[in-house]
Design a protein around this motif. Structure first.
Motif, short mmCIF file in Angstrom:
data_model
loop_
_atom_site.label_atom_id
_atom_site.label_comp_id
_atom_site.label_asym_id
_atom_site.label_seq_id
_atom_site.Cartn_x
_atom_site.Cartn_y
_atom_site.Cartn_z
N GLN A 1 0.83 -1.21 0.00
CA GLN A 1 0.00 0.00 0.00
C GLN A 1 0.87 1.26 0.00
N GLN A 2 1.98 1.19 0.73
CA GLN A 2 2.90 2.33 0.76
C GLN A 2 3.47 2.59 -0.64
N VAL A 3 3.85 1.55 -1.34
CA VAL A 3 4.39 1.73 -2.69
C VAL A 3 3.34 2.35 -3.61
N ASP A 4 2.11 1.85 -3.54
CA ASP A 4 1.04 2.42 -4.36
C ASP A 4 0.89 3.91 -4.08
N GLY A 5 0.90 4.25 -2.80
CA GLY A 5 0.72 5.65 -2.44
C GLY A 5 1.86 6.53 -2.89
N LEU A 6 3.09 6.05 -2.75
CA LEU A 6 4.25 6.85 -3.18
C LEU A 6 4.25 7.07 -4.69
N LEU A 7 3.92 6.02 -5.44
CA LEU A 7 3.88 6.18 -6.89
C LEU A 7 2.83 7.21 -7.30
N ALA A 8 1.67 7.16 -6.65
CA ALA A 8 0.63 8.16 -6.95
C ALA A 8 1.10 9.55 -6.56
N LEU A 9 1.76 9.68 -5.42
CA LEU A 9 2.24 10.99 -4.96
C LEU A 9 3.30 11.55 -5.91
N PHE A 10 4.24 10.71 -6.32
CA PHE A 10 5.29 11.17 -7.23
C PHE A 10 4.73 11.57 -8.59
N ASP A 11 3.61 10.94 -8.98
CA ASP A 11 2.97 11.27 -10.26
C ASP A 11 2.06 12.50 -10.16
N GLY A 12 1.95 13.07 -8.97
CA GLY A 12 1.13 14.25 -8.79
C GLY A 12 -0.34 13.96 -8.53
N HIS A 13 -0.70 12.70 -8.32
CA HIS A 13 -2.09 12.33 -8.01
C HIS A 13 -2.27 12.40 -6.49
N THR A 14 -2.32 13.59 -5.98
CA THR A 14 -2.24 13.78 -4.53
C THR A 14 -3.44 13.24 -3.78
N THR A 15 -4.63 13.46 -4.31
CA THR A 15 -5.83 12.96 -3.62
C THR A 15 -5.84 11.44 -3.57
N GLU A 16 -5.48 10.82 -4.70
CA GLU A 16 -5.40 9.36 -4.74
C GLU A 16 -4.35 8.85 -3.76
N ALA A 17 -3.21 9.54 -3.72
CA ALA A 17 -2.15 9.13 -2.80
C ALA A 17 -2.63 9.21 -1.35
N TYR A 18 -3.30 10.31 -1.01
CA TYR A 18 -3.77 10.45 0.36
C TYR A 18 -4.77 9.35 0.72
N ASP A 19 -5.67 9.04 -0.18
CA ASP A 19 -6.66 7.99 0.09
C ASP A 19 -5.98 6.64 0.33
N ILE A 20 -4.93 6.36 -0.43
CA ILE A 20 -4.21 5.09 -0.25
C ILE A 20 -3.54 5.05 1.11
N PHE A 21 -2.85 6.13 1.48
CA PHE A 21 -2.18 6.15 2.79
C PHE A 21 -3.20 6.12 3.93
N ALA A 22 -4.30 6.81 3.76
CA ALA A 22 -5.32 6.85 4.82
C ALA A 22 -5.90 5.46 5.08
N ARG A 23 -6.03 4.65 4.02
CA ARG A 23 -6.57 3.31 4.21
C ARG A 23 -5.66 2.46 5.09
N ALA A 24 -4.38 2.74 5.06
CA ALA A 24 -3.45 1.99 5.89
C ALA A 24 -3.67 2.25 7.38
N PHE A 25 -4.44 3.30 7.71
CA PHE A 25 -4.76 3.62 9.11
C PHE A 25 -6.19 3.21 9.47
N ASP A 26 -6.84 2.47 8.57
CA ASP A 26 -8.20 2.01 8.80
C ASP A 26 -8.16 0.53 9.19
N PRO A 27 -8.54 0.19 10.45
CA PRO A 27 -8.45 -1.21 10.90
C PRO A 27 -9.23 -2.18 10.02
N ALA A 28 -10.21 -1.70 9.28
CA ALA A 28 -11.00 -2.59 8.43
C ALA A 28 -10.36 -2.82 7.07
N ASP A 29 -9.27 -2.12 6.77
CA ASP A 29 -8.64 -2.24 5.44
C ASP A 29 -7.61 -3.36 5.44
#
Length: 916
Positions: A666-694
């Protein structure tokens, strides 16, 4: 060969490529009698004509329990070359070939065999023919897997044959896969007519129908039936063939039949002993005339002076045709002449037993004890298995089987382990045996389903074994349960149960296994105390086991600098001992080095570790290494490689049940999105890592992603939401003051700070961050510089941005380095052209070779350290020199140092400051 033109074409292509120095591994697989062995014989004959050195071996059912049996047969023609090898390789191979008292470490043997074959291939190309792979002993199989994985740079072609459905069942890695199916109608008719011309039409049609395109049946069935096929009706094809072979022995003399049965019971006995046994069985002297009779009947072939059945079905048919009394007498006679090979003598004595024999079982168990003490684990396993078959008491039988399975799992023989477990009677397991069984299951299969139930069962079993006095197994089992608490992120109940059981034993609080269990299971409860106790420990630098325990436990808590130090020492110990599975584990556990900015090291160790994990079947370790490879690729800006690694990771059957790697994916997915400038997508990916249901949530490792979360939050404008997700961080960081938690708290506190306190928060964070966490420090400098720019303090921003840029360049973190350059240009300062990082010019293994060569190690020393041939080392150096612009080994150190010291070519001076 009739009807195999396409397969022969593929094999001939392999020979041509091998002759040109490009090694390969091919697997021929299909049902019994489909022509695998014939295909190997054909390509072997063509290879001899083309100047190849052809080495052959095959698996034998009765030998699959004997360590290195198939390897000894393979290497006999080149055994003289062993004397020309360096001493470590010579010693390892001498042990494998039975010259020494102890059984050598598998992968030391593998490296020695690789060097031996590479020496042969230097003079002429080599063809390895490995038949009946499904029966090759586990030691030989592991060695051959090790060798064939590394033969790509040599003139070595390995062609294997096995009765399996697909290459996925083949433990040595294959590059090409030839599945042999039945012959087509025309080819079947041609083969039948070639071998049995002039058959009556009705009989010919009947045989074609019954043979169903099986080449062996087309050749053999006409010999067994003259005018009718009624006796074959209703039988499976394999049974028809066995009956046909057995019928051909019925007309043989008594002497010949005795010889055939002795050969069927023990295919590896020398010819003179076979004749001695045959004489005893038949009651009359059996000479080579009896052997010739078997050869003339087409049942046996002589390879030199060694008789072999022409097909494995012939052996099984002869043995099955004999009466029980004849088989028992044969095994007794074989035992009588095999006093110089006690393991085989005991095996035949066991086979000759007609019921429980406690005295023989005790002898077998003592032999297993002695073998295990000498390090001959692969010999001890079949002795225990046979002992279990000879005892009357069900509980004792199950205890012997469990012990055999435990030893078998320790040498990564999963097929044999599963077979032994299937024979155990679970209803009579005692508490100690139950604990051992769970250790075996943990080795054999790390089931991703119901992790909490599995952890509960392991802890409960450990408690029962402790109460029953099984001290030798309880620590191991409880440590494994605690490791699952980390790997599978056990729930609070099983975590608490694990530590409570440990506390019940009133252990030494400073014992390494106690510290590790507490670190794994309840880091936020015991972490502060564990860290203090670790400060007072001085473990033996040569004890790889304790060092790995401590390093792994430290990493689980996020105490990365200490963990990296311990794991580095553990890896060095395992490397020197040739313990490749354990080496792979230590390399995998060290992946958090990325946060220390050691991207090159993690890249190199991940590449090496992945090969070792595949060599040894360490698939949980493989997951961690593949995740690390993906993360490093993302941080280096190699997006395609990162995506490929994570795709392979997610495709593995164990991935879904392993939160400790899903969070990295999940971290890799988020970093790739962040480096590509897809900031909202990146944030959603990282935020899911803090969701116990994910699925990507891990209650401890998520805090390694906290800096990524706030980076994305600032870019996406979701700062308030990020603050909510991080609300419990200050409290948890107070309870677990590890580097991971200190960094997470300090970094997020600074980046999310309001403008009126940001300056002091950045200063405090840079003071709090461990000096060794260079990547996090560089990222914080970058954030500080960007914040200063937003405050229109461009001149002030240049210093932290320069620091960030230089550190990112040194580390090799290209995406962030480019971002730092963009920010510097926005302040009005030119950043110049980035020089290619050293690791961008060389592969991971080439980097390892270059660094070791620069330290003055010879090619052989480098090869022994990296478990590759010294010739592979030489080939790497040949490619490395021109890439670094040098011509000799002596210039390596200076070239590497220059590249490390000059991460970029900067334009002198700066442009105008610009506004602000």
């Amino acid at each position: 060969m009739i009807g195999r033109d396409e397969e022969l074409r593929t094999l001939r292509e392999g020979l041509s490529e091998a002759a040109a120095g490009h090694g390969d591994v091919l697997l021929v697989h299909g049902t019994a009698g489909v022509g695998k062995s014939a295909l190997l014989r054909t390509v072997g004959a063509e290879a001899v004509e083309s100047g190849f050195r052809v080495l052959r071996t095959s698996g034998v059912e009765t030998e699959q329990w004997l360590p290195f049996a198939a390897l000894q047969l393979l290497l006999q023609p080149v055994a003289r070359g062993v004397e020309n090898l360096p001493a470590p390789h010579r010693l390892a191979l001498s042990g494998a070939l039975g010259v020494t008292e102890t059984e050598p470490e598998i992968f030391r043997v593998g490296l020695a065999v690789l060097e031996l074959l590479a020496d042969v291939a230097e003079r002429q190309p080599v063809l390895l023919l490995l038949d009946d792979l499904q029966w090759i002993d586990s030691s030989s199989r592991d060695v051959l897997r090790f060798v064939t994985r590394r033969a790509r740079d040599f003139a070595i072609l390995a062609v294997c044959a096995a009765r399996i459905d697909s290459s996925a069942s083949y433990t040595p890695r294959v590059n090409r896969d030839l599945r042999l199916g039945p012959l087509g109608p025309k080819a079947s008719a041609d083969l039948l007519d070639a071998g049995a011309p002039g058959l009556p039409a009705l009989l010919r049609e009947h045989i074609l129908e019954r043979a169903a395109g099986n080449p062996l049946a087309l050749v053999e069935l006409p010999k067994a039936v003259q005018s009718t096929t009624a006796q074959m009706d209703g039988l499976p094809l394999t049974q028809r063939l066995e009956d046909a072979f057995a019928a051909r022995s019925d007309s043989a003399s008594r002497e010949c039949r005795a010889f055939l049965l002795a050969l069927a019971a023990e295919p590896t006995v020398p010819l003179n002993r076979l004749l001695e046994v045959s004489t005893h069985l038949s009651g009359v002297a059996v000479s080579v005339d009896g052997v010739q009779e078997a050869v003339d009947a087409g049942l046996v072939a002589l390879v030199g002076r060694t008789p072999e059945f022409r097909h494995p079905l012939m052996r099984s048919a002869i043995y099955a045709r004999a009466s029980v009394a004849e088989r028992l007498a044969t095994h007794r006679a074989l035992a009588a002449v095999m006093g110089d090979t006690p393991d085989r003598q005991l095996a035949h004595q066991a086979a000759a037993a007609i019921g429980p024999d406690e005295a023989l079982a005790v002898r077998l168990e003592r032999f297993a004890d002695m073998s295990q003490a000498q390090g001959k684990v692969a010999v001890a396993v079949p002795a225990l298995r046979q002992a279990a078959e000879l005892v009357h008491d069900a509980q004792r039988r199950t205890g012997l089987l469990v012990r055999a399975a435990e030893l078998s799992s320790g040498i990564n023989d999963r097929v044999q382990t599963r077979m032994l477990l299937d024979r155990t009677d679970m209803s009579v397991l005692g508490p100690v045996e139950r604990a051992r069984l769970l250790v075996v299951h943990d080795n054999a299969a790390f089931e991703p389903d119901e992790p909490h139930r599995r952890i509960h069962d392991m802890v409960t079993a450990a408690g029962g074994a402790f109460d029953a006095g099984g001290a030798d197994v309880v620590e191991n089992l409880l440590w494994r349960a605690a490791a699952r608490c980390f790997c599978q992120d056990g729930d609070p109940q099983v975590r608490a149960q694990t530590v409570a059981e440990l506390d019940r034993w009133n252990p030494d609080p400073n014992a390494p296994h106690v510290l590790v269990v507490r670190a794994y299971a309840e880091p936020f409860r015991h972490g502060a105390d564990v860290l203090l106790r670790l400060d007072g420990l001085e473990p033996d630098r040569e004890d790889g086991r304790i060092l790995h325990f401590l390093g792994d436990g430290a990493m689980a808590m996020g105490d990365v600098s200490r963990g990296a130090r311990y794991l580095g020492l553990a890896a060095a110990a395992w490397r020197s001992q040739g313990m490749l599975g354990l080496l792979a584990r230590s390399l995998a556990a060290g992946w958090p080095r990325v946060f220390l900015g050691q991207l090159d090291r993690v890249r190199e160790e991940s590449a090496e570790g992945l090969a070792l994990a595949e060599d040894t079947g360490e698939w949980i370790v493989w997951l961690a290494l593949k995740a690390a490879a993906g993360l490093v690729a993302a941080l280096r800006g190699e997006a395609e490689e990162a995506v490929r690694s994570i795709r392979e990771l997610r495709a593995h059957s164990l991935f879904a049940g392993m939160p400790f790697v899903t969070v990295v994916a999940q971290q890799v997915d988020g970093l790739l999105a962040l480096f590509d400038g897809h900031t909202t997508e990146a944030y959603d990916i990282f935020a899911r890592a803090f969701d116990p249901a994910d699925a990507g949530y891990h209650s401890v490792s998520r805090w390694l992603l906290a800096p990524d979360l706030v980076d994305a939050a600032v870019a996406a404008g979701t700062v308030e939401h990020a603050r909510e997700l991080l609300a419990e961080l200050p409290r948890l960081a107070g309870r677990l003051p590890s580097e991971m938690m200190v960094v997470a708290h300090a970094y997020t506190d600074a980046v999310l700070a309001p403008d009126d306190t940001a300056e002091e928060r950045y200063a405090a964070a840079l003071t709090a961050l461990p000096v060794s966490w260079t990547l996090s420090r560089a990222r914080l400098h970058l954030h500080h510089g960007r914040w200063l720019r937003r405050q229109r303090r461009n001149v002030d921003a240049r210093n932290p941005l320069r620091t960030a840029r230089d550190e990112f360049d040194r580390i090799g973190a290209r995406p962030w380095a480019e971002l730092a350059r963009e920010q510097l240009r926005a302040t009005g300062e030119s950043s110049g052209r980035r020089q290619a990082h050293t690791s961008e010019q060389l592969s991971a293994q080439e980097m390892q070779v270059a660094e070791l060569a620069a330290q003055g190690l010879s090619n052989r020393e480098i090869g022994q350290r990296l478990f590759i041939s010294h010739r592979t080392v030489g080939a790497h150096l040949y490619r490395i020199y021109p890439r670094l612009g040098i011509t000799s080994r002596g210039k390596l150190a200076a070239a590497l140092a220059a590249l490390a010291a000059l991460p970029e070519q900067r334009a002198e001076g700066t442009l105008s400051e610009g506004p602000g």
